[in-house]
Scaffold this motif. Structure first.
Motif, PDB file in Angstrom:
ATOM      1  N   PHE A  29       0.832  -1.209   0.000  1.00  0.00           N
ATOM      2  CA  PHE A  29       0.000   0.000   0.000  1.00  0.00           C
ATOM      3  C   PHE A  29       0.865   1.258   0.000  1.00  0.00           C
ATOM      4  O   PHE A  29       0.562   2.227  -0.696  1.00  0.00           O
ATOM      5  CB  PHE A  29      -0.943   0.022   1.203  1.00  0.00           C
ATOM      6  N   ILE A  30       1.940   1.239   0.781  1.00  0.00           N
ATOM      7  CA  ILE A  30       2.846   2.394   0.820  1.00  0.00           C
ATOM      8  C   ILE A  30       3.473   2.606  -0.554  1.00  0.00           C
ATOM      9  O   ILE A  30       3.538   3.735  -1.056  1.00  0.00           O
ATOM     10  CB  ILE A  30       3.925   2.207   1.910  1.00  0.00           C
ATOM     11  N   ALA A  31       3.924   1.535  -1.174  1.00  0.00           N
ATOM     12  CA  ALA A  31       4.524   1.643  -2.511  1.00  0.00           C
ATOM     13  C   ALA A  31       3.517   2.186  -3.520  1.00  0.00           C
ATOM     14  O   ALA A  31       3.859   3.042  -4.347  1.00  0.00           O
ATOM     15  CB  ALA A  31       5.044   0.279  -2.965  1.00  0.00           C
ATOM     16  N   ILE A 127     -10.812  11.253   1.846  1.00  0.00           N
ATOM     17  CA  ILE A 127     -11.074   9.935   2.427  1.00  0.00           C
ATOM     18  C   ILE A 127      -9.859   9.012   2.256  1.00  0.00           C
ATOM     19  O   ILE A 127      -9.546   8.205   3.126  1.00  0.00           O
ATOM     20  CB  ILE A 127     -12.374   9.316   1.853  1.00  0.00           C
ATOM     21  N   LYS A 128      -9.155   9.165   1.149  1.00  0.00           N
ATOM     22  CA  LYS A 128      -7.938   8.379   0.922  1.00  0.00           C
ATOM     23  C   LYS A 128      -6.870   8.755   1.942  1.00  0.00           C
ATOM     24  O   LYS A 128      -6.157   7.895   2.465  1.00  0.00           O
ATOM     25  CB  LYS A 128      -7.426   8.587  -0.496  1.00  0.00           C
ATOM     26  N   HIS A 129      -6.782  10.036   2.261  1.00  0.00           N
ATOM     27  CA  HIS A 129      -5.819  10.491   3.266  1.00  0.00           C
ATOM     28  C   HIS A 129      -6.146   9.895   4.639  1.00  0.00           C
ATOM     29  O   HIS A 129      -5.250   9.456   5.363  1.00  0.00           O
ATOM     30  CB  HIS A 129      -5.794  12.024   3.330  1.00  0.00           C
ATOM     31  N   LYS A 130      -7.431   9.849   4.993  1.00  0.00           N
ATOM     32  CA  LYS A 130      -7.843   9.242   6.267  1.00  0.00           C
ATOM     33  C   LYS A 130      -7.443   7.770   6.305  1.00  0.00           C
ATOM     34  O   LYS A 130      -6.939   7.277   7.320  1.00  0.00           O
ATOM     35  CB  LYS A 130      -9.348   9.376   6.464  1.00  0.00           C
ATOM     36  N   GLU A 131      -7.688   7.086   5.190  1.00  0.00           N
ATOM     37  CA  GLU A 131      -7.325   5.675   5.096  1.00  0.00           C
ATOM     38  C   GLU A 131      -5.812   5.503   5.271  1.00  0.00           C
ATOM     39  O   GLU A 131      -5.358   4.615   5.993  1.00  0.00           O
ATOM     40  CB  GLU A 131      -7.773   5.122   3.738  1.00  0.00           C
ATOM     41  N   ASP A 132      -5.038   6.372   4.641  1.00  0.00           N
ATOM     42  CA  ASP A 132      -3.576   6.300   4.739  1.00  0.00           C
ATOM     43  C   ASP A 132      -3.086   6.555   6.163  1.00  0.00           C
ATOM     44  O   ASP A 132      -2.186   5.871   6.649  1.00  0.00           O
ATOM     45  CB  ASP A 132      -2.924   7.302   3.789  1.00  0.00           C
ATOM     46  N   VAL A 133      -3.690   7.532   6.833  1.00  0.00           N
ATOM     47  CA  VAL A 133      -3.284   7.860   8.208  1.00  0.00           C
ATOM     48  C   VAL A 133      -3.591   6.689   9.144  1.00  0.00           C
ATOM     49  O   VAL A 133      -2.745   6.292   9.955  1.00  0.00           O
ATOM     50  CB  VAL A 133      -3.969   9.158   8.692  1.00  0.00           C
ATOM     51  N   LEU A 134      -4.791   6.123   9.033  1.00  0.00           N
ATOM     52  CA  LEU A 134      -5.138   4.977   9.879  1.00  0.00           C
ATOM     53  C   LEU A 134      -4.257   3.767   9.570  1.00  0.00           C
ATOM     54  O   LEU A 134      -3.842   3.040  10.479  1.00  0.00           O
ATOM     55  CB  LEU A 134      -6.618   4.621   9.714  1.00  0.00           C
ATOM     56  N   GLY A 135      -3.949   3.563   8.306  1.00  0.00           N
ATOM     57  CA  GLY A 135      -3.046   2.482   7.931  1.00  0.00           C
ATOM     58  C   GLY A 135      -1.657   2.690   8.512  1.00  0.00           C
ATOM     59  O   GLY A 135      -1.006   1.746   8.975  1.00  0.00           O
ATOM     60  N   GLY A 136      -1.200   3.934   8.503  1.00  0.00           N
ATOM     61  CA  GLY A 136       0.096   4.249   9.104  1.00  0.00           C
ATOM     62  C   GLY A 136       0.099   4.001  10.602  1.00  0.00           C
ATOM     63  O   GLY A 136       1.079   3.496  11.162  1.00  0.00           O
ATOM     64  N   PHE A 137      -1.012   4.322  11.256  1.00  0.00           N
ATOM     65  CA  PHE A 137      -1.124   4.067  12.690  1.00  0.00           C
ATOM     66  C   PHE A 137      -1.114   2.563  12.958  1.00  0.00           C
ATOM     67  O   PHE A 137      -0.483   2.098  13.912  1.00  0.00           O
ATOM     68  CB  PHE A 137      -2.383   4.730  13.250  1.00  0.00           C
TER      69      PHE A 137
END
Length: 161
Positions: A29-31, A127-137
């Motif tokens: 996902f990060i890539a 919404i994609k940014h929220k998903e990315d932040v939660l994934g990072g957490f």
């Protein structure tokens, strides 16, 4: 006693598989995010199809394996370390199952809609940014899990029931 030891080893294997699936998915996902171009609807369509498949094939299974494996490990050997690892696996499971995955599906739905409109919407990017932040957490929790699992010495005293 031997069956408990075998059960604990199987649970440890299941936990390692679950952890590997989760970290592998998060790395992918990060890539994918590093390759994204903010105005490319075709790329986001392809990205979301890939992410949806990865969520189904790896993330959901990984969360369940990590969660179940840690429950069994704790039931076999009730130590502070195993309790802490169980709590962290519960946090990963709850965050993923009840927040990240539903948000991922919503993000994909918006990506498919914006592809038809041929424009990237601000709603999608938010919404994609929220998903990315939660994934990072979630990744942060998994890294703490790994550090504790590797460096925390298993104490002899058991947790009191």
């Amino acid at each position: 006693m031997k069956s408990k030891n075998l059960l604990q080893r199987v649970a440890q294997f299941i936990t390692i598989v679950g952890l590997s699936l989760l970290i592998g998915n998060i790395s992918a996902f990060i890539a994918m995010n590093m390759l994204s171009i903010p105005k490319d609807t075709l790329f986001f369509l392809w990205q979301r199809q890939f992410i949806d498949a990865m969520v189904q094939l790896g993330m959901i299974k990984g969360m369940w394996l990590l969660f179940i494996g840690n429950i069994v490990i704790y039931l076999c050997q009730r130590t502070r370390k195993n309790l802490l690892l169980l709590i962290l696996s519960i946090a990963v499971f709850v965050l993923g199952e009840f927040f990240i995955i539903p948000l991922s599906y919503d993000t994909s739905l918006l990506a498919f809609q914006q592809y038809r409109m041929n424009q990237v919407t601000s709603d999608f990017l938010i919404i994609k940014h929220k998903e990315d932040v939660l994934g990072g957490f979630n990744l942060f929790i998994l890294l703490i899990y790994l550090i504790i699992n590797i460096f925390y010495k298993q104490e002899e005293n058991k947790v009191k029931n």
